[in-house]
Motif scaffolding. Structure first.
Motif, short mmCIF file in Angstrom:
data_model
loop_
_atom_site.label_atom_id
_atom_site.label_comp_id
_atom_site.label_asym_id
_atom_site.label_seq_id
_atom_site.Cartn_x
_atom_site.Cartn_y
_atom_site.Cartn_z
N TRP A 32 -3.23 11.31 3.19
CA TRP A 32 -2.81 10.90 1.86
C TRP A 32 -3.64 11.57 0.78
CZ3 TRP A 32 1.22 9.33 -0.59
CH2 TRP A 32 2.22 8.66 0.10
N LEU A 33 -4.92 11.75 1.02
CA LEU A 33 -5.76 12.44 0.04
C LEU A 33 -5.21 13.84 -0.22
CD1 LEU A 33 -8.21 12.50 -1.79
CD2 LEU A 33 -9.58 13.20 0.17
N GLY A 34 -4.81 14.54 0.83
CA GLY A 34 -4.21 15.87 0.68
C GLY A 34 -2.92 15.84 -0.12
N LYS A 35 -2.06 14.84 0.15
CA LYS A 35 -0.81 14.70 -0.59
C LYS A 35 -1.08 14.44 -2.07
CE LYS A 35 1.92 12.79 3.22
NZ LYS A 35 2.63 11.60 3.68
N LEU A 36 -2.06 13.57 -2.35
CA LEU A 36 -2.36 13.24 -3.74
C LEU A 36 -2.99 14.43 -4.46
CD1 LEU A 36 -3.70 9.57 -3.45
CD2 LEU A 36 -1.38 10.36 -3.98
N GLU A 37 -3.85 15.18 -3.78
CA GLU A 37 -4.44 16.36 -4.42
C GLU A 37 -3.39 17.43 -4.68
OE1 GLU A 37 -7.92 17.26 -2.02
OE2 GLU A 37 -9.15 16.06 -3.38
N SER A 38 -2.45 17.60 -3.78
CA SER A 38 -1.36 18.55 -3.98
C SER A 38 -0.49 18.12 -5.17
CB SER A 38 -0.52 18.65 -2.71
OG SER A 38 0.57 19.50 -2.90
N ALA A 39 -0.20 16.83 -5.26
CA ALA A 39 0.58 16.31 -6.38
C ALA A 39 -0.16 16.50 -7.70
CB ALA A 39 0.89 14.82 -6.16
N ALA A 40 -1.48 16.26 -7.69
CA ALA A 40 -2.28 16.46 -8.91
C ALA A 40 -2.25 17.92 -9.34
CB ALA A 40 -3.71 15.99 -8.67
N GLN A 41 -2.31 18.82 -8.37
CA GLN A 41 -2.23 20.25 -8.65
C GLN A 41 -0.88 20.59 -9.31
OE1 GLN A 41 -4.77 22.45 -7.85
NE2 GLN A 41 -3.67 24.11 -8.84
N THR A 85 0.82 -1.22 0.00
CA THR A 85 0.00 0.00 0.00
C THR A 85 0.85 1.26 0.00
OG1 THR A 85 -1.77 -1.16 1.16
CG2 THR A 85 -1.82 1.23 1.24
N ASN A 86 1.88 1.32 0.83
CA ASN A 86 2.72 2.52 0.87
C ASN A 86 3.41 2.78 -0.46
OD1 ASN A 86 2.03 3.19 3.48
ND2 ASN A 86 3.77 2.12 4.37
N GLN A 87 3.87 1.71 -1.09
CA GLN A 87 4.52 1.86 -2.39
C GLN A 87 3.50 2.33 -3.45
OE1 GLN A 87 5.96 -1.70 -4.44
NE2 GLN A 87 7.85 -0.62 -4.95
N THR A 88 2.29 1.81 -3.39
CA THR A 88 1.25 2.23 -4.32
C THR A 88 0.92 3.70 -4.15
OG1 THR A 88 0.29 0.00 -4.29
CG2 THR A 88 -1.10 1.77 -5.13
N LEU A 89 0.77 4.14 -2.91
CA LEU A 89 0.47 5.55 -2.65
C LEU A 89 1.61 6.46 -3.11
CD1 LEU A 89 -1.16 5.12 0.85
CD2 LEU A 89 -2.30 6.07 -1.17
N GLU A 90 2.84 6.07 -2.83
CA GLU A 90 3.98 6.89 -3.23
C GLU A 90 4.13 6.92 -4.75
OE1 GLU A 90 6.87 9.60 -2.77
OE2 GLU A 90 5.49 8.91 -1.24
N LEU A 91 3.94 5.79 -5.40
CA LEU A 91 4.00 5.73 -6.86
C LEU A 91 2.90 6.60 -7.47
CD1 LEU A 91 5.65 4.24 -9.04
CD2 LEU A 91 3.99 2.39 -8.90
N THR A 92 1.73 6.57 -6.88
CA THR A 92 0.62 7.41 -7.34
C THR A 92 0.95 8.88 -7.18
OG1 THR A 92 -0.97 5.67 -6.77
CG2 THR A 92 -1.84 7.91 -7.04
N ARG A 93 1.50 9.24 -6.03
CA ARG A 93 1.87 10.64 -5.78
C ARG A 93 2.88 11.12 -6.81
NH1 ARG A 93 5.67 13.52 -4.09
NH2 ARG A 93 7.02 11.79 -3.50
N LYS A 94 3.90 10.31 -7.08
CA LYS A 94 4.93 10.69 -8.04
C LYS A 94 4.37 10.81 -9.46
CE LYS A 94 8.91 8.90 -5.55
NZ LYS A 94 9.97 7.88 -5.49
N ALA A 95 3.49 9.88 -9.83
CA ALA A 95 2.89 9.92 -11.17
C ALA A 95 2.02 11.16 -11.35
CB ALA A 95 2.08 8.65 -11.42
N LEU A 96 1.26 11.51 -10.32
CA LEU A 96 0.42 12.71 -10.38
C LEU A 96 1.27 13.97 -10.51
CD1 LEU A 96 -2.16 11.79 -7.61
CD2 LEU A 96 -2.72 12.16 -10.03
N ALA A 97 2.33 14.04 -9.76
CA ALA A 97 3.16 15.25 -9.71
C ALA A 97 4.05 15.42 -10.94
CB ALA A 97 4.03 15.24 -8.45
#
Length: 124
Positions: A100-109, A70-82
């Protein structure tokens, strides 16, 4: 496109919802100059990987990654979004907490990207 993270809750495995997901994935894979990135949460889920490879996708515009936890999936998702190289990042995730939702939304931004977190009802 406003960068945002949406969530989709399925009652089973992704390939079991193919009538819902196939048209969406097909449209997204032909939609842009940038990549459609798919991140699988389980490297051993070969049935979902096989299903994705057999979908009606523009495979020249699709990247598929898988992770082992799960942690690797979240980190990979964050990097891909950013990264800014994808127009949409779709991840098969477990429970998504507010941190994590905040981190992912920031990366998407940062990456001017949209995200879709897919999870099974069992973990919703």
């Amino acid at each position: 496109m406003k960068p945002i993270i949406n969530e989709l809750i399925l009652s089973g495995k992704p390939w079991q919802a193919e009538q819902l997901l196939n048209p969406m994935l097909s449209q997204l894979s032909s939609d842009s100059e940038r990549w459609l990135t798919l991140i699988l949460a389980d490297k051993s889920d070969t049935r979902t990987l096989h299903w994705l490879k057999s979908c009606d996708l523009n495979h020249d515009k699709v990247q598929i990654f898988s992770s082992s936890n799960t942690n690797q999936t979240l980190e990979l998702t964050r990097k891909a979004l950013a990264s800014g190289t994808s127009h949409t990042v779709i991840s098969w995730l477990g429970d998504l907490d507010k941190g994590w939702l905040g981190k992912l939304e920031s990366a998407a931004q940062n990456g001017q990207c949209q995200g879709l977190a897919i999870r099974s009802r069992q973990v919703a």
